[in-house]
Write an enzyme that holds these catalytic residues in place. Structure first.
Site, mmCIF file in Angstrom:
data_model
loop_
_atom_site.group_PDB
_atom_site.id
_atom_site.type_symbol
_atom_site.label_atom_id
_atom_site.label_comp_id
_atom_site.label_asym_id
_atom_site.label_seq_id
_atom_site.Cartn_x
_atom_site.Cartn_y
_atom_site.Cartn_z
ATOM 1 N N TYR A 178 7.316 6.709 -7.818
ATOM 2 C CA TYR A 178 8.689 7.420 -7.895
ATOM 3 C C TYR A 178 9.034 8.601 -7.473
ATOM 4 O O TYR A 178 9.782 9.078 -6.890
ATOM 5 C CB TYR A 178 9.295 7.168 -9.419
ATOM 6 C CG TYR A 178 9.650 5.728 -9.841
ATOM 7 C CD1 TYR A 178 8.907 4.692 -10.106
ATOM 8 C CD2 TYR A 178 11.101 5.129 -9.216
ATOM 9 C CE1 TYR A 178 9.242 3.337 -10.328
ATOM 10 C CE2 TYR A 178 11.433 3.974 -9.589
ATOM 11 C CZ TYR A 178 10.386 2.982 -10.047
ATOM 12 O OH TYR A 178 10.969 1.890 -10.180
ATOM 13 N N HIS A 213 21.384 0.044 -11.664
ATOM 14 C CA HIS A 213 20.022 -0.150 -11.988
ATOM 15 C C HIS A 213 19.483 1.525 -12.207
ATOM 16 O O HIS A 213 18.259 1.713 -11.866
ATOM 17 C CB HIS A 213 19.237 -0.566 -10.625
ATOM 18 C CG HIS A 213 19.700 -2.170 -10.474
ATOM 19 N ND1 HIS A 213 19.425 -2.426 -9.376
ATOM 20 C CD2 HIS A 213 19.992 -2.922 -11.470
ATOM 21 C CE1 HIS A 213 19.722 -4.205 -9.545
ATOM 22 N NE2 HIS A 213 19.909 -4.244 -10.635
ATOM 23 N N CYS A 252 6.932 14.589 -23.001
ATOM 24 C CA CYS A 252 8.057 15.133 -23.839
ATOM 25 C C CYS A 252 7.253 15.962 -25.030
ATOM 26 O O CYS A 252 6.654 15.828 -25.331
ATOM 27 C CB CYS A 252 8.981 14.005 -24.445
ATOM 28 S SG CYS A 252 9.902 14.242 -25.553
ATOM 29 N N CYS A 289 8.023 15.471 -27.876
ATOM 30 C CA CYS A 289 7.521 14.687 -28.991
ATOM 31 C C CYS A 289 6.218 13.994 -28.344
ATOM 32 O O CYS A 289 5.509 12.983 -29.241
ATOM 33 C CB CYS A 289 8.543 13.494 -28.961
ATOM 34 S SG CYS A 289 8.639 11.996 -27.953
ATOM 35 N N PRO A 295 21.959 -7.182 8.729
ATOM 36 C CA PRO A 295 21.573 -7.326 9.666
ATOM 37 C C PRO A 295 20.591 -8.829 9.731
ATOM 38 O O PRO A 295 20.321 -9.296 10.666
ATOM 39 C CB PRO A 295 20.661 -6.109 10.271
ATOM 40 C CG PRO A 295 20.287 -5.565 8.886
ATOM 41 C CD PRO A 295 21.589 -5.740 8.140
HETATM 42 C C1 BV8 Z 1 17.602 -8.585 -16.568
HETATM 43 C C2 BV8 Z 1 15.696 -0.149 -9.998
HETATM 44 C C3 BV8 Z 1 18.102 -9.152 -18.667
HETATM 45 C C4 BV8 Z 1 14.124 0.125 -9.915
HETATM 46 C C5 BV8 Z 1 16.108 -2.552 -9.610
HETATM 47 C C6 BV8 Z 1 11.725 -12.859 -15.703
HETATM 48 C C7 BV8 Z 1 11.770 -12.007 -16.961
HETATM 49 C C8 BV8 Z 1 12.901 -10.971 -17.054
HETATM 50 C C9 BV8 Z 1 13.670 -11.052 -15.898
HETATM 51 C C10 BV8 Z 1 13.672 -11.918 -14.940
HETATM 52 C C11 BV8 Z 1 12.666 -13.005 -14.823
HETATM 53 N N1 BV8 Z 1 12.684 -13.751 -13.812
HETATM 54 C C12 BV8 Z 1 13.965 -13.151 -13.189
HETATM 55 C C13 BV8 Z 1 14.500 -12.147 -13.803
HETATM 56 C C14 BV8 Z 1 15.569 -11.429 -13.603
HETATM 57 C C15 BV8 Z 1 15.350 -10.344 -12.741
HETATM 58 C C16 BV8 Z 1 15.344 -10.501 -11.349
HETATM 59 O O1 BV8 Z 1 16.392 -10.570 -10.865
HETATM 60 N N2 BV8 Z 1 14.162 -10.928 -10.715
HETATM 61 C C17 BV8 Z 1 14.378 -11.071 -9.261
HETATM 62 C C18 BV8 Z 1 13.132 -10.708 -8.512
HETATM 63 C C19 BV8 Z 1 14.382 -12.463 -9.185
HETATM 64 N N3 BV8 Z 1 16.188 -9.181 -13.317
HETATM 65 C C20 BV8 Z 1 15.746 -8.291 -14.224
HETATM 66 O O2 BV8 Z 1 14.858 -7.995 -14.807
HETATM 67 C C21 BV8 Z 1 16.982 -7.392 -14.660
HETATM 68 N N4 BV8 Z 1 17.213 -7.436 -16.094
HETATM 69 O O3 BV8 Z 1 17.440 -9.598 -16.190
HETATM 70 O O4 BV8 Z 1 17.779 -8.247 -18.092
HETATM 71 C C22 BV8 Z 1 16.709 -9.906 -19.289
HETATM 72 C C23 BV8 Z 1 15.971 -8.879 -20.178
HETATM 73 C C24 BV8 Z 1 14.820 -9.306 -20.712
HETATM 74 C C25 BV8 Z 1 14.048 -10.691 -20.381
HETATM 75 C C26 BV8 Z 1 15.143 -11.439 -19.749
HETATM 76 C C27 BV8 Z 1 16.133 -10.806 -18.928
HETATM 77 C C28 BV8 Z 1 16.900 -5.846 -14.225
HETATM 78 C C29 BV8 Z 1 16.693 -5.833 -12.663
HETATM 79 C C30 BV8 Z 1 16.775 -4.568 -12.182
HETATM 80 C C31 BV8 Z 1 15.565 -4.140 -11.363
HETATM 81 N N5 BV8 Z 1 15.567 -2.931 -10.667
HETATM 82 N N6 BV8 Z 1 15.950 -1.231 -9.142
HETATM 83 C C32 BV8 Z 1 13.736 0.757 -8.719
HETATM 84 O O5 BV8 Z 1 14.761 0.984 -7.682
HETATM 85 O O6 BV8 Z 1 12.466 0.869 -8.358
HETATM 86 S S1 BV8 Z 1 16.312 -3.823 -8.564
HETATM 87 C C33 BV8 Z 1 15.724 -3.343 -6.911
HETATM 88 O O7 BV8 Z 1 15.593 -4.480 -6.055
HETATM 89 C C34 BV8 Z 1 16.579 -2.679 -6.187
HETATM 90 O O8 BV8 Z 1 17.476 -1.755 -7.006
HETATM 91 C C35 BV8 Z 1 17.357 -3.552 -5.224
HETATM 92 O O9 BV8 Z 1 18.766 -3.595 -5.401
HETATM 93 C C36 BV8 Z 1 16.758 -4.813 -5.492
HETATM 94 C C37 BV8 Z 1 16.339 -5.501 -4.238
HETATM 95 O O10 BV8 Z 1 15.663 -4.654 -3.363
HETATM 96 P P1 BV8 Z 1 15.701 -4.607 -1.795
HETATM 97 O O11 BV8 Z 1 15.539 -5.990 -1.235
HETATM 98 O O12 BV8 Z 1 14.924 -3.630 -1.194
HETATM 99 O O13 BV8 Z 1 17.101 -4.134 -1.713
HETATM 100 P P2 BV8 Z 1 18.265 -5.011 -1.434
HETATM 101 O O14 BV8 Z 1 18.212 -6.399 -2.279
HETATM 102 O O15 BV8 Z 1 19.360 -4.060 -1.510
HETATM 103 O O16 BV8 Z 1 17.895 -5.731 0.108
HETATM 104 C C38 BV8 Z 1 17.648 -4.984 1.327
HETATM 105 C C39 BV8 Z 1 18.792 -5.395 2.108
HETATM 106 O O17 BV8 Z 1 19.208 -4.701 3.011
HETATM 107 C C40 BV8 Z 1 18.021 -6.456 2.909
HETATM 108 O O18 BV8 Z 1 18.874 -7.692 2.812
HETATM 109 C C41 BV8 Z 1 18.075 -6.123 4.394
HETATM 110 O O19 BV8 Z 1 18.426 -7.060 5.394
HETATM 111 C C42 BV8 Z 1 19.381 -5.188 4.157
HETATM 112 N N7 BV8 Z 1 19.464 -4.115 5.256
HETATM 113 C C43 BV8 Z 1 18.246 -3.479 5.693
HETATM 114 N N8 BV8 Z 1 18.694 -2.339 6.613
HETATM 115 C C44 BV8 Z 1 20.090 -2.489 6.680
HETATM 116 C C45 BV8 Z 1 20.404 -3.606 5.827
HETATM 117 N N9 BV8 Z 1 21.764 -3.645 5.502
HETATM 118 C C46 BV8 Z 1 22.820 -2.992 6.195
HETATM 119 N N10 BV8 Z 1 22.409 -2.068 6.998
HETATM 120 C C47 BV8 Z 1 20.975 -1.807 7.150
HETATM 121 N N11 BV8 Z 1 20.875 -0.601 7.934
HETATM 122 ZN ZN ZN Z 2 10.119 12.074 -26.583
#
Ligand code: BV8
Ligand code: ZN
Length: 253
Positions: free
Chosen positions: A67, A119, A155, A157, A221
Site C-alpha cells: 500500500y 472501497h 497506534c 494503543c 478498452p
Molecule cells: C463484501 C480496495 C460482504 C482495496 C477493493 C467470499 C467471501 C467474502 C466475499 C466474497 C467472497 N466471494 C466473493 C465475494 C465478494 C467479494 C468479491 O467481489 N470478490 C470478487 C473477487 C469476486 N467482495 C467483497 O469481499 C466485498 N465485501 O462482499 O462484503 C461480505 C462480507 C463478509 C463475508 C461475505 C460477504 C468487498 C470488496 C472490496 C474489495 N476492495 N479495493 C484495494 O484497492 O487494495 S476492490 C478492487 O478490485 C478495486 O477497488 C477495484 O474496484 C476492483 C477491481 O480491480 P481492477 O480490475 O484493477 O479494477 P477494475 O475492476 O476497476 O478493472 C480495471 C478496468 O479498467 C479493466 O476493465 C480495464 O479494461 C479498464 N481500463 C484499463 N485502462 C483503461 C481502462 N478503462 C478506461 N480507460 C483506460 N485507460
Molecule cells: Zn489503536
C-alpha cells in the site's frame, strides 16, 4: 462519436447523472489497475489474497509495503483528462454523483465534489485494533521499490495501523453504499467508466440503473460482461473518450 441524436437529447436533458468509476479511470494517470498493481515481490499474489485482513495480520510489513508503494504512485500522479471531464460535467448537469471503487483521491484533485468511495481511501489509515484514525508518519513514503517490506506504524494503543481501504470479505461503508444505491435508482444516465465490473456488491449498481431504464454508457478498452447490457458501449481509453462524450452530449454548442 457515434451516438444517435435521440440519445444525445436524452443525455442533455438528464436531471441526475451517476458516474461510476474503477481503476481504469486512473490508469492514464500512471496508477496501475488493481490487477497490474502486483509487480515485484507481490507478483506471486492474487490481489484478492493480498487485499484482505488475513494477509495483513499474516504479514503486516508485506501488505503495508504494497500500500505504501501504491500510495507513493498516487502522490506522484495527477488527474488525467477523464477525471477533469467528470469534474467539468458537474457544472453542466443539475445533479452529478460520482461513485468510485478507487482508493486514490484523483477525482477530488480534479475538482469533483460529491464523490462516494465504496472501497475506502488510501489517505485515511486507521488502527486495526481500536479503529482510531491515524496519520502517516511520513508524507511521501520511501520508495519501497518492487516490494520492500515496510513495517506499519503502531497506534498509541499498541495496535497496527492499516490502510483505510475496504478489503475483500469486509463490509462496504454503510453511508456511502446506501447513497450509491439511492443514486443508481434515481439517475437518468449512468456512466460506467474503467471497471471490469467483477467486484461485488459495487458492480451491481450498473444493473440497478439498467433495470431502472436509465441510459447506461460503458467506457472501457476491453470487453466486460456488461458489453451487451448497456445502452451504449464505447470501446477505448477514458482519457480520450470522456472529454469527447461530455462535449458531444453536454457541450455548450
Ligand atoms: C463484501 C480496495 C460482504 C482495496 C477493493 C467470499 C467471501 C467474502 C466475499 C466474497 C467472497 N466471494 C466473493 C465475494 C465478494 C467479494 C468479491 O467481489 N470478490 C470478487 C473477487 C469476486 N467482495 C467483497 O469481499 C466485498 N465485501 O462482499 O462484503 C461480505 C462480507 C463478509 C463475508 C461475505 C460477504 C468487498 C470488496 C472490496 C474489495 N476492495 N479495493 C484495494 O484497492 O487494495 S476492490 C478492487 O478490485 C478495486 O477497488 C477495484 O474496484 C476492483 C477491481 O480491480 P481492477 O480490475 O484493477 O479494477 P477494475 O475492476 O476497476 O478493472 C480495471 C478496468 O479498467 C479493466 O476493465 C480495464 O479494461 C479498464 N481500463 C484499463 N485502462 C483503461 C481502462 N478503462 C478506461 N480507460 C483506460 N485507460
Ligand atoms: Zn489503536
Amino acid at each position: 462519436m457515434d451516438i444517435s441524436e435521440d440519445l444525445i437529447g436524452r443525455l442533455r436533458n438528464a436531471k441526475h447523472v451517476l458516474v461510476f468509476t474503477g481503476a481504469g479511470v486512473s490508469a492514464e494517470s500512471g496508477i496501475p489497475t488493481f490487477r497490474d498493481a502486483l509487480t515485484g515481490l507481490w507478483e506471486r499474489f492474487d490481489a484478492e489474497e493480498l487485499a484482505t485482513p488475513k494477509a495483513f495480520l499474516n504479514d503486516p510489513a508485506l501488505v503495508w509495503g504494497w500500500y505504501e508503494w501504491r500510495r507513493m504512485k498516487v502522490l506522484r500522479a495527477r488527474p488525467n483528462p477523464a477525471h477533469l471531464a467528470i469534474a467539468a460535467l458537474e457544472t453542466r448537469v443539475p445533479r452529478l454523483t460520482v461513485v468510485t471503487q478507487n482508493v486514490d483521491d484523483l477525482h477530488e484533485r480534479a475538482g469533483s465534489r460529491d464523490v462516494l468511495h465504496l472501497h475506502g481511501r488510501l489517505d485515511s489509515p486507521f488502527c486495526f485494533a481500536c479503529r482510531r484514525p491515524a496519520v502517516y508518519p511520513n508524507e511521501i513514503p520511501e520508495e519501497p521499490e518492487g516490494g520492500r517490506h515496510v513495517e506499519p506504524p503502531r497506534c498509541s494503543c499498541g495496535g497496527l495501523i492499516r490502510p483505510g481501504v475496504v478489503w475483500f470479505g469486509e463490509m462496504l461503508p454503510e453511508i456511502e453504499w446506501n447513497a450509491a444505491i439511492d443514486a443508481a435508482r434515481s439517475c437518468d444516465a449512468f456512466l460506467c467508466i474503467g471497471t471490469s465490473s467483477v467486484v461485488q456488491p459495487a458492480a451491481s449498481l450498473t444493473m440497478m440503473a439498467i433495470q431502472r431504464g436509465a441510459i447506461t454508457i460503458q467506457v472501457n478498452p476491453n470487453p466486460t460482461a456488461l458489453d451487451d447490457q448497456v445502452t451504449i458501449n464505447l470501446s477505448g481509453q477514458a482519457g480520450k473518450i470522456l472529454p469527447e462524450l461530455v462535449e458531444t452530449a453536454w457541450g455548450d454548442s
